[in-house]
Write an enzyme that holds these catalytic residues in place. Sequence first.
Site, PDB file in Angstrom:
ATOM      1  N   GLU A 220      33.797 -12.645 -83.214  1.00  0.00           N
ATOM      2  CA  GLU A 220      32.452 -12.220 -83.629  1.00  0.00           C
ATOM      3  C   GLU A 220      31.501 -12.217 -82.431  1.00  0.00           C
ATOM      4  O   GLU A 220      30.731 -11.270 -82.217  1.00  0.00           O
ATOM      5  CB  GLU A 220      31.885 -13.174 -84.703  1.00  0.00           C
ATOM      6  CG  GLU A 220      32.584 -13.121 -86.042  1.00  0.00           C
ATOM      7  CD  GLU A 220      33.795 -14.051 -86.128  1.00  0.00           C
ATOM      8  OE1 GLU A 220      34.291 -14.509 -85.073  1.00  0.00           O
ATOM      9  OE2 GLU A 220      34.247 -14.303 -87.264  1.00  0.00           O
ATOM     10  N   GLY A 276      32.219 -28.058 -81.623  1.00  0.00           N
ATOM     11  CA  GLY A 276      31.250 -26.971 -81.837  1.00  0.00           C
ATOM     12  C   GLY A 276      30.096 -27.393 -82.729  1.00  0.00           C
ATOM     13  O   GLY A 276      28.929 -27.153 -82.419  1.00  0.00           O
TER      14      GLY A 276
HETATM   15  O1  LIG Z   1      31.735 -21.694 -79.913  1.00  0.00           O
HETATM   16  P1  LIG Z   1      32.922 -20.883 -80.329  1.00  0.00           P
HETATM   17  O2  LIG Z   1      34.145 -21.223 -79.549  1.00  0.00           O
HETATM   18  O3  LIG Z   1      32.607 -19.415 -80.262  1.00  0.00           O
HETATM   19  O4  LIG Z   1      33.265 -21.248 -81.820  1.00  0.00           O
HETATM   20  C1  LIG Z   1      32.366 -21.027 -82.852  1.00  0.00           C
HETATM   21  C2  LIG Z   1      32.719 -21.764 -84.094  1.00  0.00           C
HETATM   22  O5  LIG Z   1      34.019 -21.407 -84.544  1.00  0.00           O
HETATM   23  C3  LIG Z   1      34.692 -22.556 -85.058  1.00  0.00           C
HETATM   24  O6  LIG Z   1      35.660 -22.918 -84.156  1.00  0.00           O
HETATM   25  C4  LIG Z   1      35.365 -22.261 -86.357  1.00  0.00           C
HETATM   26  O7  LIG Z   1      34.481 -21.788 -87.313  1.00  0.00           O
HETATM   27  C5  LIG Z   1      33.596 -23.607 -85.151  1.00  0.00           C
HETATM   28  O8  LIG Z   1      34.080 -24.892 -85.155  1.00  0.00           O
HETATM   29  C6  LIG Z   1      32.773 -23.268 -83.975  1.00  0.00           C
HETATM   30  O9  LIG Z   1      31.521 -23.877 -84.046  1.00  0.00           O
END
Ligand SMILES: O=P(O)(O)OC[C@H]1O[C@](O)(CO)[C@@H](O)[C@@H]1O
Length: 554
Positions: A220, A276
């Site tokens: 995303e 995260g």
């Molecule tokens: O900071 P990243 O690696 O983009 O991950 C975003 C989010 O995706 C997850 O790994 C899963 O939803 C969360 O724990 C994390 O906060």
Amino acid sequence: MSEMTTEGRTRLNRLPEWAALGKHREQLAGTHLRDLFAADPERGTRHTLRVGDLLLDHSKHLVTDETLELLRDLAAATDVAGLRDAMFRGEKINTTEDRAVLHTALRAPRDAVIEVDGENVVPAVHAVLDKMAAFADKVRSGEWTGHTGKPIKNVVNIGIGGSDLGPAMAYEVLRAYTRRDLTVRFVSNVDGADLHEAVRDLDPAETLFVVASKTFTTIETVTNATSARTWLLTGLKAGQEAVAKHFVALSTNAERVEEFGIDTANMFEFWDWVGGRYSYDSAIGLSLMIAIGPDRFREMLDGFHLVDEHFRTAPPEENAPLLLGLLGVWYGGFFDAQSHAVLPYSHYLSKFTAYLQQLDMESNGKSVDRQGEPVDWQTGPVVWGTPGTNGQHAYYQLIHQGTKLIPADFIGFARPVEDLTPGLVPQHDLLMANFFAQTQALAFGKTPDEVRAEGVPEELVPHKTFAGNHPTTTLLADALTPSVLGQLVALYEHKVFVQGAIWNIDSFDQWGVELGKVLAKRIEPVLTGDGAAEGLDSSTAGLVSAYRALRGRE
Ligand SMILES: O=P(O)(O)OC[C@H]1O[C@](O)(CO)[C@@H](O)[C@@H]1O
């Protein structure tokens, strides 16, 4: 199911302390909060804790002194304090990912020593904070200019989950402390509408994108960042060289950041021992720091640290996160409560519960224990809620008169933020009258006799009766300052920790989000036409085919 886990720990619901609570619960059946208050005129004051600037009233809970003692016995039997100390020491308590859990190091003072694999991590934490502060000051003062030489007027944070919810929530909470001439927006959804709406009225020459991703692989975020780069370069009619002045990254993954085209000099680092959902006081808070300024950000960190120290050192009887965690274990384990409402009486806390949803549900939404064996007790609740008075006119009906037990936290403030925001309409006492009235109504209800005494016709008496006995915690602080926000968040972080420790689950992994990601990767080429639909179940295949037909691709 064996009495013991594979590591020789007695399973939670085979512990004598668990059995004692079960027996005690039976003895309490039929006891109403009205009885508990009538029996003890001091109950309200006796069941109140103070932590930093927070006053925590837990008198309106379905507990006696004995309940609290039994719950603390359970905490002792499950060695909550041992796991807590291991966390603060930097031990790798996130066993499924073999990682330390050290968000507490993010707010430790400069002279603290906290080691991971023999290395003190505190100097690196402060080096990043200093780098963030220098950058934030440059943006705020106009010294940092975009590719065309214009100062930055808009900051767009691109991230999702923990890389979005924390800073987005805190930005809303601390809006009164933000500069009105700086627009700060948060884009998370892979639905292109999110980015589109965030940038459509912005001038690319004045816009800074803060790409927040611990892994820098999250589809995303990488997709939104790529689209944002296209928007920027098209708008500026410039080439890749413009990226350096308009993109910074917050990440643990320098390689991927570089691959994306962001200069690693403009990367703000954090570490794999920051989960995260526990990360917005790390580099992930950069957009927030730009919005409120480094001094306010540091005040917030001090608030976190204050509660960290409280959690680490306060005796069990006075330990607020321990108490909140135990109350949740009590309701989930012995009242079969399925959810927990968080109801802030502050408009600025409108995103607070959404933030807590990830903190709590991604941490404690687990059904196997640390040893990988299925649990046969309730783990994390569904966390939900919206700002108080709006909820009163929506779902409070169910809390008051429905069939479900929903423990709720009420969060309110004595001093309105209008003190900081001249011109804000002065309505605070009315807001707070509602705040106090609701917990009173939930606890004590209205008996049929009280309803009758008002002359209500007999056939309406059951409808107008309020059973009461609905448990609530009240958290009251003087004002919604950066420090108080830090205190509140740390309180909930450690509450979640306590529950995970008792339930014997790993609160710091999140394997449950993986499957959907893998399947989406497989399905996307089928939607766009390059992939084969084989292997899809008949429901998904039918839906995908309908989608393709609607898009004119069949
Ligand atoms: O900071 P990243 O690696 O983009 O991950 C975003 C989010 O995706 C997850 O790994 C899963 O939803 C969360 O724990 C994390 O906060």
